[in-house]
Design a protein around this motif. Structure first.
Motif, PDB file in Angstrom:
ATOM      1  N   LYS A  70       0.844  -1.211   0.000  1.00 40.83           N
ATOM      2  CA  LYS A  70       0.000   0.000   0.000  1.00 40.83           C
ATOM      3  C   LYS A  70       0.875   1.254   0.000  1.00 40.83           C
ATOM      4  O   LYS A  70       0.691   2.182   0.774  1.00 40.83           O
ATOM      5  N   THR A  72       1.103   3.645  -1.989  1.00 36.62           N
ATOM      6  CA  THR A  72       0.500   4.929  -2.374  1.00 36.62           C
ATOM      7  C   THR A  72      -0.303   5.529  -1.227  1.00 36.62           C
ATOM      8  O   THR A  72      -0.633   6.723  -1.265  1.00 36.62           O
ATOM      9  N   GLY A  73      -0.643   4.720  -0.232  1.00 33.49           N
ATOM     10  CA  GLY A  73      -1.406   5.220   0.918  1.00 33.49           C
ATOM     11  C   GLY A  73      -2.855   5.503   0.597  1.00 33.49           C
ATOM     12  O   GLY A  73      -3.522   6.226   1.359  1.00 33.49           O
ATOM     13  N   CYS A  74      -3.366   4.952  -0.497  1.00 29.85           N
ATOM     14  CA  CYS A  74      -4.747   5.229  -0.868  1.00 29.85           C
ATOM     15  C   CYS A  74      -5.745   4.391  -0.075  1.00 29.85           C
ATOM     16  O   CYS A  74      -6.937   4.703  -0.058  1.00 29.85           O
ATOM     17  N   LEU A  93       5.392   8.037   0.978  1.00 27.76           N
ATOM     18  CA  LEU A  93       4.396   7.422   0.112  1.00 27.76           C
ATOM     19  C   LEU A  93       4.632   7.817  -1.334  1.00 27.76           C
ATOM     20  O   LEU A  93       5.263   8.846  -1.622  1.00 27.76           O
ATOM     21  N   ARG A  95       3.311   8.915  -5.142  1.00 25.53           N
ATOM     22  CA  ARG A  95       2.255   9.721  -5.742  1.00 25.53           C
ATOM     23  C   ARG A  95       1.396   8.861  -6.667  1.00 25.53           C
ATOM     24  O   ARG A  95       1.878   7.921  -7.287  1.00 25.53           O
ATOM     25  N   LYS A 103      -4.081  10.280   1.196  1.00 23.36           N
ATOM     26  CA  LYS A 103      -2.846   9.623   1.603  1.00 23.36           C
ATOM     27  C   LYS A 103      -2.457  10.077   3.021  1.00 23.36           C
ATOM     28  O   LYS A 103      -2.112   9.258   3.892  1.00 23.36           O
ATOM     29  N   ASN A 106      -4.887   8.624   5.763  1.00 21.63           N
ATOM     30  CA  ASN A 106      -4.594   7.229   6.105  1.00 21.63           C
ATOM     31  C   ASN A 106      -3.295   7.109   6.889  1.00 21.63           C
ATOM     32  O   ASN A 106      -3.182   6.282   7.804  1.00 21.63           O
ATOM     33  N   VAL A 117       5.379  12.809   0.261  1.00 21.98           N
ATOM     34  CA  VAL A 117       4.903  12.145  -0.947  1.00 21.98           C
ATOM     35  C   VAL A 117       5.969  12.316  -2.018  1.00 21.98           C
ATOM     36  O   VAL A 117       6.355  13.448  -2.348  1.00 21.98           O
TER      37      VAL A 117
END
Length: 621
Positions: A70, A72-74, A93, A95, A103, A106, A117
């Protein structure tokens, strides 16, 4: 024609902003310094996100963590991130795939203290903004951690070091220079709108005005800040000036426009109503400023929103003028400032707004609402009372910030831990540590009118008048047998010197044995006994000791001595009497000559017969 209304409204909104399409948006940055590993140490720029709460004026050291999945942290993370050294976690994280703000949200829920990012393409840094207002984006207002965008190359180097394992990758996020802090006054601007029907954006602006009003007025009244409100206006393109849309959204023949509040030209309020109210609020500030009360703007805008809202159909000239009167502002001056909205001429106030809307130098264009500028730098982050106050406090030159900036709610008092590493006199409770918004300063203090001097870290000494009242000026002092002696003298502005009867460097003094050292009471008929700080000297055979001469003399004088004493006294008295008589004679002669000179100017005197005669003649016997 009605079916074309929404399409024309959207087109006109685009055209209204066409004048700023080529505008220059400035990316505000912070600094990221790699502390370890040593071989990748260095400084890098990071673009501050326009959400969350940047730590303006401060720093944060933490361990960079790159998630195993995970990246991207979405999506929400399955566990909480922690570092081995218990430092804050700065989550790195990638982009892409979702909103920047999601992002960060979370990451915050997973225990991160900040977010970096990494860009996925090589390009100049850009500002991570908030998504459009939707029900799914309500989390944006709950983000409190700082976030920033870093370039792709820097992000890749961090990932490689993390993948190697072993030593933690420690970085320091630094916002100290993100906000200029040149002097003891902060100038800030708030670009807003009187429209209260534009959704969450308008609600955010009004909530900020209401919540920040107390701080703003306190700072303004104390002379700590200079606040200026601004309102964005657009102009109608020449080809559309005669259209119904331009006429309903603009004043002064298309020169100053605002979008329709409901984006529906067939009902509700028009854009020109918003422009006219914006102009009124600008003039309220100008007139209030001329009367020495610029802070009244905050009261007017707050009350106008409550009493004259669009939602209650009270957004009108009459309601606005009632609010103006309630604050005792001269209505005639405000109307004169506003001018004629129907005239085909420039409006000086709104013309100025359009000019300052365009950035110059390091200042970017103002293109979105709301926008807050502090010391000519656009504020990034959540428009919230404590966050904005913190940013304003970062704009003061260190140690000149007002007391409100030193509140525990917005800064940490570094003097509370180990006295900030500064000098301290625990006995007198005097310290060189001075708490500031940006940290602390070690400066020797001024206490009760007494100035201390030194490096502030290891040494501070009282100097100048009154220094002996502060711990005896750091000099030696001791009391024994009811007597107190001190090496500090108010006659000297600094330094320590042992008093008479003692010897030493002034910080340590010891009694001198005058008898043993033969420094006093050394005459043949004297007997000496040392005391603390002095000595006692007595003479044998009923003689009298003269200390200044260090000798003994007889107590009884002879008759010849008394005779000589009386003779000398008689001579002195006689000389005094003779002097007094001579003085009186000379004074009388002087007065006679002065009187004759005065009378000669007013009376014809016979100089031939009277020159030799005195003015006054004694009576013959």
């Amino acid at each position: 024609m009605a079916s074309h209304g929404p399409w024309l409204a959207s087109l006109l909104l685009v055209l209204l902003g066409a004048g700023f399409a080529s505008g220059r948006f400035v990316v505000e940055t912070s600094s990221v310094r790699v502390i370890s590993p040593q071989h990748i140490r260095g400084h890098h720029d990071a673009a501050i996100a326009n959400y969350g709460i940047p730590n303006y004026g401060g720093t944060m050291a933490g361990v960079v963590v790159y998630p195993d999945k995970k990246t991207t942290g979405c999506d929400p993370f399955d566990s909480t991130f922690k570092s081995k050294s218990r430092r804050p976690v700065i989550l790195l994280l990638d982009r892409g795939d979702c909103y920047f703000a999601l992002k960060s949200w979370n990451a915050q829920n997973a225990g991160a203290g900040a977010v970096l990012v990494a860009d996925n393409i090589d390009e100049p840094l850009l500002t991570m903004d908030t998504p459009e207002e939707t029900r799914d984006s309500e989390y944006v207002d709950k983000i409190t951690i700082p976030s920033a965008l870093i370039n792709r190359a820097f992000g890749e180097s961090l990932k490689k070091m993390i993948e190697k394992g072993g030593e933690e990758v420690v970085v320091k996020l630094d916002w100290r220079e993100s906000m200029p802090h040149p002097d003891e006054r902060v100038e800030y601007e708030f670009w807003t709108n009187s429209n209260d029907e534009c959704g969450p954006r308008c609600d955010e602006q009004m909530d900020f005005v209401k919540n920040f009003r107390g701080h703003a007025q306190l700072l303004e009244k104390g002379g700590y800040t200079q606040f200026t409100p601004h309102y964005i206006t657009w102009f109608c393109p020449e080809a559309f000036k005669l259209s119904k849309q331009c006429k309903s959204q603009c004043i002064n023949n298309g020169r100053y426009c605002a979008p329709d509040p409901e984006q529906d030209f067939s009902e509700g309020y028009d854009g020109k109503d918003v422009v006219f109210e914006n102009l009124r609020q600008l003039c309220v500030h100008r007139v209030a400023n001329e009367s020495g009360r610029p802070w009244v703007w905050w009261d007017f805008v707050t009350d106008y929103h409550v009493r004259c809202s669009m939602k209650e159909k009270k957004y009108s000239k009459d309601c606005a003028e009632e609010v103006i009167r309630s604050f005792g502002l001269p209505l005639d001056n405000i109307l004169k400032c506003m001018g004629d909205p129907d005239a085909d001429t420039e409006n000086a106030v709104l013309k100025t707004e359009q000019e300052v809307q365009i950035g110059q130098g390091s200042r970017g264009d103002v293109t979105i609402l709301p926008t807050l500028l502090i010391n000519n730098v656009q504020y990034r982050g959540k428009l919230e009372r404590s966050a904005v106050l913190k940013a304003i406090c970062a704009g003061f030159k260190e140690s000149t910030e007002p007391h409100v900036c030193l509140s525990p709610d917005i800064e940490t008092n570094e003097c509370l831990q180990s006295n900030g590493g500064c000098w301290q006199d625990q006995h007198l409770n005097v310290t060189a540590c001075k708490d500031t918004f940006r940290g602390r300063l070690c400066e020797c203090p001024l206490v009760n009118g007494v100035q201390y001097q030194g490096d502030g870290y290891t040494s501070c000494k009282a100097v100048g008048p009154g220094r002996c009242t502060m711990n005896n000026g750091g000099c030696w002092s001791e009391t024994k047998d009811g007597l107190t002696f001190s090496a500090c003298s108010d006659a000297a502005l600094n330094g320590c010197q042992c008093p008479s009867g003692f010897q030493g460097d002034g910080h340590t003094c010891e009694d001198i044995d005058e008898c043993k050292e033969k420094l006093a009471c050394s005459c043949p008929d004297c007997s000496c006994k040392n005391t603390w700080g002095g000595y006692d000297c007595k003479c044998n055979r009923n003689l009298l000791y003269i200390k200044s001469e260090d000798t003994c003399i007889a107590k009884n004088t002879s008759r010849l001595g008394w005779f000589l004493t009386l003779l000398v006294l008689s001579c002195v008295v006689g000389a005094g009497v003779a002097g007094y008589i001579f003085y009186k004679y000379r004074l009388r002669s002087y007065m006679d000559s002065e009187i004759m000179a005065i009378m000669s100017q007013y009376m014809p005197l016979d100089n031939h017969h009277n020159d030799a005669q005195p003015l006054r003649q004694d009576s013959e016997a």
